[in-house]
Design a protein around this motif. Structure first.
Motif, PDB file in Angstrom:
ATOM      1  N   LYS A 125       0.916  -0.888  -0.293  1.00 14.81           N
ATOM      2  CA  LYS A 125      -0.014  -0.006   0.114  1.00 14.81           C
ATOM      3  C   LYS A 125       1.034   1.066   0.428  1.00 14.81           C
ATOM      4  N   ASP A 126       2.179   1.338   0.468  1.00 18.50           N
ATOM      5  CA  ASP A 126       3.161   2.215   0.569  1.00 18.50           C
ATOM      6  C   ASP A 126       3.294   2.626  -1.540  1.00 18.50           C
ATOM      7  N   THR A 127       3.324   4.097  -1.284  1.00 22.46           N
ATOM      8  CA  THR A 127       3.579   4.730  -2.375  1.00 22.46           C
ATOM      9  C   THR A 127       5.506   4.347  -2.887  1.00 22.46           C
ATOM     10  N   MET A 128       5.097   3.990  -4.097  1.00 19.62           N
ATOM     11  CA  MET A 128       5.768   3.901  -4.817  1.00 19.62           C
ATOM     12  C   MET A 128       6.972   4.689  -5.867  1.00 19.62           C
ATOM     13  N   ILE A 129       8.023   4.531  -5.514  1.00 25.69           N
ATOM     14  CA  ILE A 129       8.425   5.946  -5.856  1.00 25.69           C
ATOM     15  C   ILE A 129      10.037   5.685  -6.597  1.00 25.69           C
ATOM     16  N   SER A 130      10.504   5.984  -7.990  1.00 26.09           N
ATOM     17  CA  SER A 130      12.151   5.786  -8.207  1.00 26.09           C
ATOM     18  C   SER A 130      12.759   7.546  -8.116  1.00 26.09           C
ATOM     19  N   PHE A 131      14.193   7.432  -7.771  1.00 28.70           N
ATOM     20  CA  PHE A 131      15.252   8.232  -7.903  1.00 28.70           C
ATOM     21  C   PHE A 131      16.132   7.709  -8.883  1.00 28.70           C
ATOM     22  N   ASP A 132      16.452   9.084  -9.190  1.00 28.36           N
ATOM     23  CA  ASP A 132      17.680   8.925 -10.550  1.00 28.36           C
ATOM     24  C   ASP A 132      18.555  10.072  -9.900  1.00 28.36           C
ATOM     25  N   VAL A 133      19.571   9.656 -10.258  1.00 33.17           N
ATOM     26  CA  VAL A 133      21.057  10.425  -9.773  1.00 33.17           C
ATOM     27  C   VAL A 133      21.340  11.319 -11.279  1.00 33.17           C
ATOM     28  N   VAL A 134      21.538  12.339 -11.242  1.00 28.78           N
ATOM     29  CA  VAL A 134      22.155  13.666 -12.755  1.00 28.78           C
ATOM     30  C   VAL A 134      23.409  12.622 -12.369  1.00 28.78           C
ATOM     31  N   SER A 135      24.030  11.970 -14.036  1.00 31.32           N
ATOM     32  CA  SER A 135      25.426  11.832 -14.013  1.00 31.32           C
ATOM     33  C   SER A 135      26.021  11.929 -13.104  1.00 31.32           C
TER      34      SER A 135
ATOM     35  N   ASN B 149       2.434   5.749 -10.999  1.00 32.14           N
ATOM     36  CA  ASN B 149       1.678   6.485 -12.266  1.00 32.14           C
ATOM     37  C   ASN B 149       0.199   5.643 -11.791  1.00 32.14           C
ATOM     38  N   GLU B 150      -1.040   5.972 -11.820  1.00 35.32           N
ATOM     39  CA  GLU B 150      -1.719   4.707 -11.962  1.00 35.32           C
ATOM     40  C   GLU B 150      -1.947   4.036 -11.479  1.00 35.32           C
ATOM     41  N   ASN B 151      -0.874   3.236 -10.348  1.00 32.61           N
ATOM     42  CA  ASN B 151      -0.654   2.473  -9.365  1.00 32.61           C
ATOM     43  C   ASN B 151       0.840   1.731 -10.345  1.00 32.61           C
ATOM     44  N   LYS B 152       1.374   2.652 -11.354  1.00 30.55           N
ATOM     45  CA  LYS B 152       2.102   1.636 -11.968  1.00 30.55           C
ATOM     46  C   LYS B 152       3.437   2.646 -11.783  1.00 30.55           C
ATOM     47  N   ILE B 153       4.893   2.221 -11.278  1.00 34.97           N
ATOM     48  CA  ILE B 153       6.234   2.700 -11.898  1.00 34.97           C
ATOM     49  C   ILE B 153       7.064   1.427 -12.478  1.00 34.97           C
TER      50      ILE B 153
ATOM     51  N   PHE C 130      10.811   0.388 -12.563  1.00 33.92           N
ATOM     52  CA  PHE C 130      12.252   0.503 -12.213  1.00 33.92           C
ATOM     53  C   PHE C 130      13.169  -0.411 -13.281  1.00 33.92           C
ATOM     54  N   LEU C 131      14.514  -0.311 -13.454  1.00 33.13           N
ATOM     55  CA  LEU C 131      15.323  -1.355 -14.264  1.00 33.13           C
ATOM     56  C   LEU C 131      15.029  -1.578 -15.444  1.00 33.13           C
ATOM     57  N   ASP C 132      14.095  -2.933 -15.724  1.00 33.20           N
ATOM     58  CA  ASP C 132      13.502  -3.244 -16.994  1.00 33.20           C
ATOM     59  C   ASP C 132      12.618  -3.793 -15.899  1.00 33.20           C
ATOM     60  N   VAL C 133      11.725  -4.254 -14.850  1.00 33.66           N
ATOM     61  CA  VAL C 133      10.619  -4.367 -14.271  1.00 33.66           C
ATOM     62  C   VAL C 133       9.364  -2.714 -14.439  1.00 33.66           C
ATOM     63  N   GLN C 134       7.948  -3.507 -14.861  1.00 32.62           N
ATOM     64  CA  GLN C 134       7.413  -2.781 -13.859  1.00 32.62           C
ATOM     65  C   GLN C 134       6.646  -3.216 -12.818  1.00 32.62           C
ATOM     66  N   ILE C 135       6.193  -2.423 -12.676  1.00 34.10           N
ATOM     67  CA  ILE C 135       5.182  -2.884 -11.047  1.00 34.10           C
ATOM     68  C   ILE C 135       3.978  -2.401 -10.646  1.00 34.10           C
TER      69      ILE C 135
ATOM     70  N   PHE D 261       9.580  -4.444 -18.285  1.00 40.24           N
ATOM     71  CA  PHE D 261       9.018  -3.001 -18.858  1.00 40.24           C
ATOM     72  C   PHE D 261       9.907  -3.075 -19.907  1.00 40.24           C
ATOM     73  N   ARG D 262       9.370  -2.268 -21.013  1.00 39.20           N
ATOM     74  CA  ARG D 262       9.657  -1.666 -22.458  1.00 39.20           C
ATOM     75  C   ARG D 262       9.653  -0.260 -22.757  1.00 39.20           C
TER      76      ARG D 262
END
Length: 666
Positions: free
Chosen positions: A258-268, A402-406, A408-413, A425-426
């Motif tokens: 039930k927790d919110t899914m988030i992805s973080f990305d470090v710039v360069s 977004n719409e319960n989807k996110i 990460f790497l090549d996986v869609q959750i 995930f493609r």
């Protein structure tokens, strides 16, 4: 009987249905040059497509076979020679795996100097750009004075000397052997080269800088250090080894979906890692590592000095101009991912510890993070601001589900009924282009592509999603030219397999034969080897990428290490054949000195003085590039003995008589 009819009906369903890929998606022509249909058809085969050779590489096969035979007992060695020799004598060159029109297209594309052809940054597409636009974008990238600075000259020799001096010091302290020092000390190195891959998913198609550091001064030492310091990373709870490891994390019973899914990305990340902070952290970790002595006798302090030597070498070359990356880990170094990981482990640990609200899950793969946030959504931005205050140069971007989807790497959750449902995930740039079935690769490699993607589906897809993914894979492989039977048998084989895919340690008692793959010939040689318990390893012929991607400054052949070479006479047809582990230009200077002082032990000198002939030094050329010493000596002997006469004083290494009929026909 009924099952056979059903199977036949299924086969008929596919008849007449043509599975195709979107060529416009696979081949992105953003140049002013209009590709012909044949050129587009060729490029749509993919940059990893290996073009079959018009000739059988007999010299290379003989050299590799003879080298392996000498490691066997006398009886087995002779059996191997005889078996391979018979196959080569009876064999005919294989049919080309591209049409005559495509051969012409390949020749025309190679000759076209106004365009560059290179793989896209992501998605396996092939991009055609105007060369002038490519150069302009690379110059613009390198003009960033905050990241790069131009150097007045080539620092390669200076760096070689520094590394050699450091290694000699460590050898004197008896921390490494003389053999290790000679192996790691750089000689005749080449500068790292930078090139750019087009980001076709972004506006104006910017370039992603890539540095090729193979054969650079620091590369052998960096690879050696990776084996020593690599094991100190990946011990934190946040560490993610790969997508399969990530699946284990999110499928843990302790996870609250039930927790919110988030992805973080470090710039360069790589260009921002503060190396002055990383080296002391690394030293502290190494000092606390009880198993370090099992891997090396080199002290933590000495190791860090060597690491610093490697990572401070951030220079590279573009079109004969030298640049230096001002900050961060050097692009192209095998050490960079490890050092980036070490820094990120420390940064995230401190950041999470010092923030009042904690993520319920924090998984990081180098610069990509997946997190579960059990608090209100407004606090996500507060946490992001907190992360970005840890180091002003290390900045995170975020993306919420977004719409319960996110992804990460090549996986869609996807969250469904308070459960995580995972699938492949493609990205939008994904082309579904895989190794074409007509590519000049061993069938085992082609089957391996199908098995690998089937295995990925098994490991990453929720049970409810596997059938859909396998259906997609079948359609995609049909579109890539794979026969339906090959697809189905390999999917079935992998789907029913319960074996562990962990990499086996190499058995030093097993002998290997490494030869180029030639359809119809390599399989027969493999059969001979199997009867002698010899493992065969096949190298592929040059790919379209090798043929067409000309964005790096070509290296003069006279500056390539480990070669068999030819030096002709200016006044007759006589040639001299030699081999050297060094570069040809270094060896030429030695030959020139030998001629000058009438060296009777040098074939070129003897011929020049006895015949009163001049040596054609300018026409000296590399015949073969062979890094392995034994194979190089055998190759030299094969080339000498294949010629009617040479100025060599002998025939080189003595070869087994089994090879003489083949050598005579070369």
């Amino acid at each position: 009987m009924k099952q056979k009819q059903i199977k036949k009906f299924d086969q008929l369903k596919h008849c007449g249905i043509k599975h195709t890929l979107n060529k416009r998606k696979i081949v992105k022509n953003i140049s002013n040059y209009n590709l012909t249909q044949d050129e587009e058809d060729l490029l749509s085969l993919g940059m990893n497509f290996a073009v079959s050779s018009q000739k059988i590489p007999k010299v290379e096969i003989i050299a590799s076979t003879e080298s392996t035979a000498r490691k066997l007992n006398k009886e087995d060695g002779q059996q191997l020679r005889t078996g391979v020799a018979l196959i080569l004598q009876k064999s005919k060159p294989p049919k080309s795996n591209i049409s005559k029109k495509q051969h012409t297209a390949l020749t025309n594309l190679k000759r076209n100097k106004n365009i560059v052809i290179l793989p896209a940054d992501k998605g396996n597409a092939t991009v055609v750009m105007d060369r002038c636009e490519y150069k302009m974008k690379m110059k613009k990238l390198l003009d960033d004075e905050y990241t790069y600075k131009q150097l007045p000259n080539d620092p390669t020799t200076k760096i070689e000397n520094k590394i050699t001096k450091a290694l000699k010091s460590i050898e004197e302290k008896k921390l490494i052997s003389k053999e290790q020092r000679l192996k790691l000390a750089p000689q005749h190195s080449t500068p790292p080269q930078i090139y750019g891959l087009p980001k076709i998913h972004k506006e104006n198609v910017p370039l992603r800088p890539i540095v090729s550091a193979i054969n650079s001064p620091t590369h052998p030492l960096a690879k050696f250090l990776v084996k020593i310091i690599g094991p100190v990373t990946g011990k934190t709870n946040s560490y993610i080894k790969n997508s399969t490891h990530f699946m284990e994390k999110i499928n843990s019973p302790a996870i609250n979906s039930k927790d919110t899914m988030i992805s973080f990305d470090v710039v360069s990340l790589f260009t921002k890692v503060p190396m002055k902070e990383v080296i002391p952290i690394l030293k502290m970790i190494l000092e606390q590592d009880d198993s370090l002595e099992d891997r090396t006798a080199i002290t933590p302090g000495e190791l860090c000095n060597l690491v610093e030597l490697c990572v401070k070498s951030t220079y590279f070359c573009f079109e004969e101009t030298f640049y230096e990356q001002k900050e961060g880990a050097s692009m192209g170094s095998p050490l960079s991912p490890i050092l980036a990981n070490i820094y990120m482990e420390r940064l995230e640990e401190e950041a999470i510890k010092n923030f009042p609200l904690k993520p319920s899950l924090w998984c990081r793969y180098v610069d990509d993070v997946f997190a579960l946030w059990p608090h209100d959504n407004e606090s996500i931005q507060d946490f992001k601001l907190h992360l970005n205050k840890q180091n002003k140069h290390i900045q995170f971007t975020t993306e919420e589900e977004n719409e319960n989807k996110i992804a990460f790497l090549d996986v869609q959750i996807e969250r469904k009924n308070n459960k995580f449902i995972t699938s492949i995930f493609r990205k939008k740039t994904h082309t579904d282009k895989y190794l074409n079935y007509k590519s000049n690769h061993h069938p085992r490699i082609l089957s391996g592509v199908v098995k690998c993607l089937t295995d990925r589906a098994k490991k990453l897809c929720h049970p409810s999603e596997i059938e859909q993914e396998l259906k997609h894979l079948k359609e995609v492989f049909l579109a890539n030219g794979y026969p339906e039977q090959t697809i189905n048998s390999n999917i079935k084989s992998k789907r029913n397999s319960t074996t562990n895919n962990s990499t086996k340690a190499q058995d030093e008692t097993i002998k290997y034969l490494v030869i180029p793959y030639v359809k119809g010939i390599s399989e027969k040689i493999e059969h001979v080897c199997r009867s002698l318990n010899i493992e065969t390893v096949f190298t592929s012929t040059p790919t379209l990428k090798k043929h067409l991607m000309k964005v790096k400054t070509p290296r003069e052949k006279s500056k390539i290490k480990g070669v068999v070479y030819e030096i002709p006479c200016m006044d007759c047809s006589m040639v001299y054949i030699g081999e050297t582990r060094r570069t040809l230009d270094k060896r030429l200077k030695e030959h020139q000195y030998a001629v000058k002082r009438h060296d009777e032990k040098n074939g070129i000198a003897v011929h020049a003085w006895n015949s009163n002939h001049k040596v054609n030094w300018l026409e000296a050329k590399v015949k073969e590039r062979v890094e392995n010493y034994t194979r190089r000596r055998i190759t030299e002997a094969v080339v000498i003995q294949s010629l009617p006469s040479t100025s060599n004083l002998d025939n080189g290494l003595e070869l087994n008589p089994t090879w003489q009929p083949i050598i005579a026909s070369l």
